[in-house]
Write a protein that holds these residues in place. Structure first.
Motif, PDB file in Angstrom:
ATOM      1  N   ARG A  23      -4.482 -35.635   8.766  1.00  0.00           N
ATOM      2  CA  ARG A  23      -3.416 -35.062   9.282  1.00  0.00           C
ATOM      3  C   ARG A  23      -3.564 -35.820  10.442  1.00  0.00           C
ATOM      4  O   ARG A  23      -4.020 -36.738  11.008  1.00  0.00           O
ATOM      5  CB  ARG A  23      -4.085 -33.702  10.466  1.00  0.00           C
ATOM      6  CG  ARG A  23      -2.998 -33.086  11.764  1.00  0.00           C
ATOM      7  CD  ARG A  23      -3.575 -32.224  12.379  1.00  0.00           C
ATOM      8  NE  ARG A  23      -2.885 -32.093  13.561  1.00  0.00           N
ATOM      9  CZ  ARG A  23      -2.147 -31.276  13.714  1.00  0.00           C
ATOM     10  NH1 ARG A  23      -1.560 -30.753  13.065  1.00  0.00           N
ATOM     11  NH2 ARG A  23      -0.963 -30.903  15.072  1.00  0.00           N
ATOM     12  N   VAL A  24      -1.718 -36.520  10.576  1.00  0.00           N
ATOM     13  CA  VAL A  24      -1.580 -37.399  11.630  1.00  0.00           C
ATOM     14  C   VAL A  24      -0.331 -36.611  12.465  1.00  0.00           C
ATOM     15  O   VAL A  24       0.621 -36.407  12.504  1.00  0.00           O
ATOM     16  CB  VAL A  24      -0.605 -38.755  10.630  1.00  0.00           C
ATOM     17  CG1 VAL A  24       0.085 -39.626  11.833  1.00  0.00           C
ATOM     18  CG2 VAL A  24      -1.598 -39.354  10.001  1.00  0.00           C
ATOM     19  N   SER A  25      -0.895 -36.613  13.860  1.00  0.00           N
ATOM     20  CA  SER A  25       0.005 -36.872  15.041  1.00  0.00           C
ATOM     21  C   SER A  25      -0.003 -37.277  15.826  1.00  0.00           C
ATOM     22  O   SER A  25      -0.416 -38.601  15.979  1.00  0.00           O
ATOM     23  CB  SER A  25      -0.993 -35.157  15.744  1.00  0.00           C
ATOM     24  OG  SER A  25      -1.727 -36.071  15.797  1.00  0.00           O
ATOM     25  N   ALA A  26       1.110 -36.981  16.775  1.00  0.00           N
ATOM     26  CA  ALA A  26       1.769 -38.087  18.005  1.00  0.00           C
ATOM     27  C   ALA A  26       0.886 -37.943  18.789  1.00  0.00           C
ATOM     28  O   ALA A  26       0.095 -36.337  19.114  1.00  0.00           O
ATOM     29  CB  ALA A  26       3.135 -37.410  18.180  1.00  0.00           C
ATOM     30  N   PRO A  27       0.067 -39.428  19.983  1.00  0.00           N
ATOM     31  CA  PRO A  27      -0.532 -38.487  20.880  1.00  0.00           C
ATOM     32  C   PRO A  27      -0.394 -37.824  22.143  1.00  0.00           C
ATOM     33  O   PRO A  27       1.647 -37.913  22.279  1.00  0.00           O
ATOM     34  CB  PRO A  27      -1.042 -40.010  21.187  1.00  0.00           C
ATOM     35  CG  PRO A  27       0.748 -40.891  20.820  1.00  0.00           C
ATOM     36  CD  PRO A  27       0.867 -40.295  19.813  1.00  0.00           C
ATOM     37  N   ARG A  51       2.299 -39.057  28.391  1.00  0.00           N
ATOM     38  CA  ARG A  51       2.178 -39.141  29.727  1.00  0.00           C
ATOM     39  C   ARG A  51       3.131 -38.060  29.967  1.00  0.00           C
ATOM     40  O   ARG A  51       4.185 -37.874  30.068  1.00  0.00           O
ATOM     41  CB  ARG A  51       1.946 -40.155  30.085  1.00  0.00           C
ATOM     42  CG  ARG A  51       0.933 -40.606  29.395  1.00  0.00           C
ATOM     43  CD  ARG A  51       0.102 -42.506  30.396  1.00  0.00           C
ATOM     44  NE  ARG A  51       0.252 -42.089  31.533  1.00  0.00           N
ATOM     45  CZ  ARG A  51      -1.154 -42.356  32.399  1.00  0.00           C
ATOM     46  NH1 ARG A  51      -2.251 -42.147  31.165  1.00  0.00           N
ATOM     47  NH2 ARG A  51      -1.118 -41.916  33.354  1.00  0.00           N
ATOM     48  N   VAL A  68       6.082 -39.975  14.149  1.00  0.00           N
ATOM     49  CA  VAL A  68       5.075 -39.153  12.827  1.00  0.00           C
ATOM     50  C   VAL A  68       5.829 -37.781  12.573  1.00  0.00           C
ATOM     51  O   VAL A  68       6.660 -37.634  12.841  1.00  0.00           O
ATOM     52  CB  VAL A  68       3.854 -38.385  14.395  1.00  0.00           C
ATOM     53  CG1 VAL A  68       3.361 -37.340  13.521  1.00  0.00           C
ATOM     54  CG2 VAL A  68       3.417 -39.453  14.542  1.00  0.00           C
ATOM     55  N   VAL A 117       7.304 -45.931  15.573  1.00  0.00           N
ATOM     56  CA  VAL A 117       7.219 -45.025  15.080  1.00  0.00           C
ATOM     57  C   VAL A 117       7.255 -43.904  15.445  1.00  0.00           C
ATOM     58  O   VAL A 117       6.949 -43.355  16.627  1.00  0.00           O
ATOM     59  CB  VAL A 117       5.984 -45.360  13.897  1.00  0.00           C
ATOM     60  CG1 VAL A 117       5.688 -46.885  13.654  1.00  0.00           C
ATOM     61  CG2 VAL A 117       4.601 -45.454  14.914  1.00  0.00           C
ATOM     62  N   VAL A 124       3.131 -41.281   9.022  1.00  0.00           N
ATOM     63  CA  VAL A 124       4.867 -41.741  10.031  1.00  0.00           C
ATOM     64  C   VAL A 124       5.695 -41.540   9.368  1.00  0.00           C
ATOM     65  O   VAL A 124       5.014 -42.884   7.827  1.00  0.00           O
ATOM     66  CB  VAL A 124       4.273 -43.190  10.790  1.00  0.00           C
ATOM     67  CG1 VAL A 124       3.103 -42.585  11.629  1.00  0.00           C
ATOM     68  CG2 VAL A 124       4.645 -44.112   9.851  1.00  0.00           C
TER      69      VAL A 124
END
Lengths: 315, 249
Positions: B219-223, B226, B19, B17, B26
């Motif tokens: 709010r929805v965010s992408a992590p 890394r 965001v 998915v 998403v």
């Protein structure tokens, strides 16, 4: 109503689980007074352990034979009796908390917030969705906030220095719905998967349960825990409680060594929070390498024994 | 025994998915959707229960927009007898879904409700437990084995330390874990037959249930991604870097 949290302790009637300490840290971040509920049978020692955690106002001790095993129906009935005093009900997002807390939430007409990884305020939390591929910041509008906490996302609270009072509570009559029959717990001298500093995990690339011995040898050398991908568990190489991933255990050790694991998003969801990730895989295109700090392409049956030798030799 | 199974339509298991750029959620437009994999296991278990002579009828329910019919048709092709679509275009939270399913269970006089332990979109892991609570029924969550025994069920559950077996009287709610079974693939003749099986549509707003949202998604965010790692050439380099660079050995 003054803010106060009731925290459901996870324990086995003799020891307080590490997940409980991490949940305390999250509860402290929410603010207000914190009481811990220790419900079980012959668990007064656990209550004393909980009372020594700094920052706890009171430990509520509920002892009854019906509470020997943490059955959701019984625990929910007990907590419902205590709930009027509290604005927040929290538990670790382990199979213990995941089982019981939604039952309590529904009875309190509250929409639970599951598996939080950060606390923004008393009513606003961050939680992963879509196997950790997105993070949602949500605010609860319910009068009673019901929250499960991902233990690996919070430092564990100190175990000494607190002197909370212990109150024994009367256990009401509990509904005889489900009853305990038996359990088959995996005994191991290794550190627990969800709290170990080092985790060595094996995947389908191991090819058999017998071959998992090389994973165990490496884990034991490092005093680490053994984990597995879903594929390895489904194939019967190792028991279900080894599974790391979206629906298994979420781990965040200092060092995670993934051996013969391709790195499906469902697996990454369970280990991407590790501080250092090592991937050993013969397929150089394997997605696990995208999250690995150190990737080594090659045959795991050569590399792992070499790694064991090299670590031994360097000590 | 009347069995009710709940099946959710979710973004397919294999979709990674994204965001939305406005952080409202998403991206679900033009994304492949399918039945929540855990619900598929629940559907399979219900059908096996009936095939083993323990169930008289398997009713499958889905809650959401019109397209949830596809999920119901899949379940009917697997072997469910009848479908119920509860139409709602609202974003429903687990408590609202549990309430709607509770109304359905009473209407259908269900003895056993099976559903997945969690949906792979919101990962909440709540609906089954909430449904059992609202109905006052026993709950067997994270089931990897289900047996009909005299006067009830034996449910073996996957717990953090291993396995736990419970007995519970009916009616009960059971949520399926991954290893309960391996769902069948519907065969073509069954897919054709499923098109003729009864599928009823109810209006979610007419069931007298409070489905208003309790959570505000701010709010929805992408992590944080890394940071890219390095490829090491051999075991010696790996040990050296783990010891001297990462300092974890």
């Amino acid at each position: 109503m003054t803010q106060a949290t009731l925290l459901l302790a996870e324990h086995d009637n003799s020891e307080l689980a590490p997940s409980t300490y991490a949940t305390v840290t999250a509860a402290v971040a929410m603010g207000g007074a914190i009481d811990i509920l220790v419900a079980g049978d012959g668990c007064a020692g656990v209550a004393s352990t909980a009372a020594a955690i700094p920052g706890i106002r009171r430990v509520q001790l509920a002892e009854a034979e019906a509470l020997r095993h943490p059955l959701a129906e019984q625990l929910a009935a007990l907590v419902l009796d205590l709930a009027p005093e509290y604005t927040h009900l929290v538990a670790p997002a382990t199979t213990f908390g995941k089982n019981v807390l939604p039952r309590i939430a529904a009875l309190l007409d509250s929409q639970q917030v599951s598996d939080i990884v950060a606390v923004e305020s008393h009513d606003t939390f961050i939680r992963p969705i879509y196997a950790g591929n997105a993070l949602a910041t949500v605010r609860s509008t319910d009068g009673k906030k019901v929250i499960t906490v991902r233990p690996t996302a919070f430092e564990r609270a100190d175990s000494h220095g607190g002197e909370a009072a212990i109150t024994a509570i009367d256990v009401p009559e509990l509904p005889p719905l489900s009853t305990f029959v038996d359990e088959d717990l995996n005994q191991s001298d290794r550190p627990q998967l969800d709290s170990a500093r080092i985790v060595v995990s094996g995947g389908r690339g191991l090819g058999s349960g017998e071959n998992f011995r090389i994973i165990e040898e490496l884990a034991d050398l490092l005093n680490g825990a053994v984990g597995a991908s879903r594929a390895a568990v489904d194939a019967g190489y190792v028991p279900n409680d080894y599974q790391v991933g979206q629906t298994g255990k979420v781990v965040a050790p200092d060092l995670y060594i993934a051996v013969g694991i391709s790195g499906a998003i469902q697996h990454l969801a369970g280990m991407a929070g590790s501080k250092v990730i090592v991937a050993i895989n013969k397929d150089e295109e394997a997605p696990i390498f995208e999250v690995a700090d150190y990737g080594l392409v090659g045959d795991l049956f050569t590399i792992v024994p070499e790694l064991v030798e090299a670590i031994r030799a360097s000590r | 025994m009347k069995i009710l199974v709940a099946a959710k339509r979710v973004v397919d298991y294999n979709v990674k998915v994204r965001v939305r750029s406005d952080h409202s959620g998403v991206e679900t437009a033009n994304v492949k959707m399918s039945m929540n994999p855990f619900d598929e296991i629940a559907v399979e278990e219900a059908i096996r229960f009936k095939e083993a002579g323990h169930g008289d009828e398997v009713v499958v329910a889905s809650i959401g927009p019109r397209q949830c019919e596809e999920v119901l048709r899949t379940a009917l092709a697997m072997g469910a007898d009848r479908g119920v679509l509860v139409r709602s275009d609202a974003a429903l939270e687990p408590l609202a879904v549990a309430r709607l399913l509770g109304v359905l269970a009473e209407r259908e006089k269900s003895d056993l409700i099976l559903l997945g332990k969690q949906a792979i979109d919101d990962d909440a892991n709540q609906t089954g437990q909430m449904l059992a609570a609202l109905l006052g029924w026993a709950q067997g969550t994270f089931a990897c084995r289900l047996e009909a025994v005299q006067d009830g069920l034996r449910v073996t559950r996957e717990i953090d330390g291993g396995l736990e077996t419970l007995f519970m009287p009916l009616p009960a709610v059971v949520t399926a874990d991954l290893r309960l079974n391996e769902p069948r693939y519907p065969k073509l003749p069954n897919i054709m037959k499923a098109k003729k099986k009864p599928l009823e549509t109810l209006d979610g707003d007419s069931l007298g249930v409070d489905i208003s949202p309790r959570l505000h998604t701010l709010r929805v965010s992408a992590p944080e991604p890394r940071k890219g790692g390095v490829r090491v050439t051999d075991v010696a380099e790996l040990v050296d870097r783990l010891r001297n660079e990462a300092k974890v050995l």
